[in-house]
Design an enzyme around this catalytic site. Structure first.
Site, short mmCIF file in Angstrom:
data_model
loop_
_atom_site.label_atom_id
_atom_site.label_comp_id
_atom_site.label_asym_id
_atom_site.label_seq_id
_atom_site.Cartn_x
_atom_site.Cartn_y
_atom_site.Cartn_z
N CYS A 132 -7.62 1.27 -10.04
CA CYS A 132 -6.55 0.43 -10.55
C CYS A 132 -7.05 -1.00 -10.62
O CYS A 132 -7.80 -1.44 -9.75
CB CYS A 132 -5.32 0.50 -9.62
SG CYS A 132 -3.88 -0.40 -10.25
N CYS A 138 2.17 6.81 0.05
CA CYS A 138 2.22 5.69 -0.89
C CYS A 138 1.11 4.69 -0.60
O CYS A 138 1.00 4.19 0.50
CB CYS A 138 3.54 4.93 -0.78
SG CYS A 138 4.96 5.97 -0.85
N GLU A 178 -6.59 11.59 -7.40
CA GLU A 178 -5.80 12.43 -6.51
C GLU A 178 -4.40 12.64 -7.06
O GLU A 178 -3.87 11.80 -7.78
CB GLU A 178 -5.71 11.76 -5.13
CG GLU A 178 -7.08 11.58 -4.50
CD GLU A 178 -7.04 10.98 -3.10
OE1 GLU A 178 -7.87 11.39 -2.28
OE2 GLU A 178 -6.19 10.12 -2.83
N CYS A 233 -2.68 -2.23 -1.07
CA CYS A 233 -2.79 -0.89 -1.64
C CYS A 233 -4.24 -0.44 -1.66
O CYS A 233 -5.12 -1.17 -2.13
CB CYS A 233 -2.22 -0.90 -3.06
SG CYS A 233 -2.48 0.65 -3.95
N CYS A 287 3.39 13.74 -7.68
CA CYS A 287 3.01 12.33 -7.78
C CYS A 287 1.62 12.30 -8.39
O CYS A 287 0.67 12.84 -7.82
CB CYS A 287 3.01 11.72 -6.37
SG CYS A 287 2.45 10.01 -6.32
N CYS A 343 -3.48 -5.26 -5.89
CA CYS A 343 -2.50 -5.56 -4.84
C CYS A 343 -3.21 -5.39 -3.48
O CYS A 343 -3.79 -4.33 -3.22
CB CYS A 343 -1.29 -4.64 -4.95
SG CYS A 343 -0.48 -4.77 -6.56
N1 SAH Z 1 0.75 0.76 -10.09
C1 SAH Z 1 2.08 1.30 -9.96
C2 SAH Z 1 2.16 2.69 -9.39
C3 SAH Z 1 1.30 3.08 -8.22
S1 SAH Z 1 1.76 2.82 -6.57
C4 SAH Z 1 2.94 0.37 -9.14
O1 SAH Z 1 2.39 -0.52 -8.50
O2 SAH Z 1 4.15 0.48 -9.18
C5 SAH Z 1 3.33 3.41 -6.22
C6 SAH Z 1 4.05 2.54 -5.20
O3 SAH Z 1 3.40 2.52 -3.90
C7 SAH Z 1 4.14 1.09 -5.63
O4 SAH Z 1 5.43 0.61 -5.42
C8 SAH Z 1 3.16 0.42 -4.69
O5 SAH Z 1 3.39 -0.95 -4.56
C9 SAH Z 1 3.38 1.18 -3.42
N2 SAH Z 1 2.33 0.99 -2.43
C10 SAH Z 1 1.05 0.67 -2.65
N3 SAH Z 1 0.38 0.56 -1.49
C11 SAH Z 1 1.25 0.81 -0.51
C12 SAH Z 1 1.15 0.88 0.90
N4 SAH Z 1 0.00 0.66 1.51
N5 SAH Z 1 2.27 1.18 1.61
C13 SAH Z 1 3.44 1.44 0.96
N6 SAH Z 1 3.59 1.41 -0.35
C14 SAH Z 1 2.51 1.09 -1.10
#
Ligand code: SAH
Length: 358
Positions: free
Chosen positions: A113, A344, A93, A120, A106, A117
């Site tokens: 991935c 995000c 996406e 996420c 974005c 985390c």
């Molecule tokens: N892998 C990279 C980029 C992808 S995510 C990274 O982790 O930085 C981009 C941002 O969104 C990251 O800061 C991630 O931690 C955040 N993110 C992921 N899941 C989220 C959620 N459920 N709510 C808010 N931010 C989130």
């Protein structure tokens, strides 16, 4: 990996590829002008090319990499999400966000991935594969075309920023992401001509790759997804912390800032009763005080099945107050695309597609 594409190649390799097809070298520049300069992605629309050349070029240098599955918009048309199917049926996406003064894309750097985390959505599904350079660049060229068509009401028609904050960990797909950054920032017609400063690469904190990035002579913005100031909690929220600890990852961030002169963006998702306590704000403030850093607090977007929720606004305000009191520049990110699961951490293409298929 998908078939090769013009956007995988630097200008010299494009000239060589055109020659191999038995075409005069100047066709390489003509193609680049169409693709990067005019945002034309389909060879059929390049009508100033002779028909025979068009066919060869289409097959060899401009294969369709991204097949649209669906496109959604919200925030009165200011946010759009595109879901793509890749040649091997992997799904990714991209999101386009319009503001009064700028338009930001974005983009995804991987299908899925591997960083796991737990808050996420992409992290839950695991890694399918790295995207090729052209699969990354083509997302941007497509979105730049949408912006240029005037489809983002109330925003300028020129796409000016790209954030690697879609699906995937960009620094885990290092060479392809760096090549994509070079295509995005090379002056037209070799590339899209975006400013390096307007490109943000976001990472969980892969320390060796962060150090390598500092050596690239690129002044892109580095965003570090910190989410906790202490190893106990960060080990859980960002599992790669078990390998590279908070102190080490911040050291690498300060080295990046020193080398590039660029302020590092510290990303911190505010998760209710998990990482939003006043003492954690104070600890974060102590870690960042006096550093070339800016804190970007992201209200957590709860993902399906998650036990976590966003922090209440008063808690968020107190967190901001304490960071600012420590002298740390802090803002709260606006939440775009929530209704279309484009916010995000919500990008999880397989479940979106599954829902559609039902
Ligand atoms: N892998 C990279 C980029 C992808 S995510 C990274 O982790 O930085 C981009 C941002 O969104 C990251 O800061 C991630 O931690 C955040 N993110 C992921 N899941 C989220 C959620 N459920 N709510 C808010 N931010 C989130």
């Amino acid at each position: 990996m998908p078939p090769r594409h013009l956007a995988d190649l630097d200008p010299e390799a494009r000239r060589a590829a055109v020659k191999e097809l038995g075409l005069p070298e100047f066709r390489a520049k003509q193609l680049s002008t169409h693709y990067f300069g005019r945002l034309v992605r389909d060879v059929a629309e390049m009508t100033d090319l002779p028909a025979a050349a068009r066919e060869k070029i289409g097959a060899d240098l401009l294969p369709h990499l991204l097949t649209p599955v669906r496109e959604l918009s919200c925030d009165d048309g200011a946010t759009r999400k595109a879901l793509w199917r890749l040649h091997d049926n992997a799904l990714v996406e991209s999101v386009l966000m319009g503001y009064p003064d700028r338009v930001t894309a974005c983009v995804s750097s991987q299908a899925g991935c591997g960083m796991a985390c737990p808050f996420c959505a992409t992290g839950q599904a695991g890694l399918t594969r790295n995207l090729s350079t052209a699969e990354i660049v083509d997302q941007v060229v497509y979105l730049a075309g949408v912006a240029a068509s005037g489809a983002v009401a109330g925003s300028p028609p020129r796409l000016s920023r790209v954030v690697f904050m879609g699906m995937g960990e960009p620094l885990a797909n290092y060479p392809r992401v760096i090549a994509a950054v070079r295509r995005l920032t090379s002056p037209a017609p070799d590339g899209l001509g975006l400013s390096q400063r307007h490109i943000t690469v976001s990472t969980v904190g892969l320390v060796p790759a962060m150090r390598k990035l500092a050596d690239e002579d690129l002044s892109v913005t580095l965003a570090l997804s910190l989410h906790a100031p202490d190893d106990d909690l960060r080990d859980e929220l960002v599992p790669v912390n078990q390998r590279w600890k908070v102190a080490e990852v911040l050291d690498a961030a300060w080295e990046y800032a020193a080398r590039t002169g660029r302020r590092v963006s510290i990303e911190y998702a505010m998760i209710r009763d998990v990482n939003d306590q006043p003492w954690r704000a104070d600890l974060l403030g102590r870690l960042l005080a006096g550093k070339l850093a800016h804190v970007n607090l992201i209200p957590l977007n709860p993902t399906p099945g998650s036990r976590w929720d966003a922090s209440p606004k008063p808690v968020e305000r107190e967190f901001v107050r304490r960071l600012r009191a420590a002298g740390v520049s802090t803002t709260v990110r606006d939440t775009r695309g929530q209704e279309i699961d484009g916010a995000c951490g919500q990008l999880a293409a397989s479940s979106v597609d599954g829902a559609e298929a039902r």
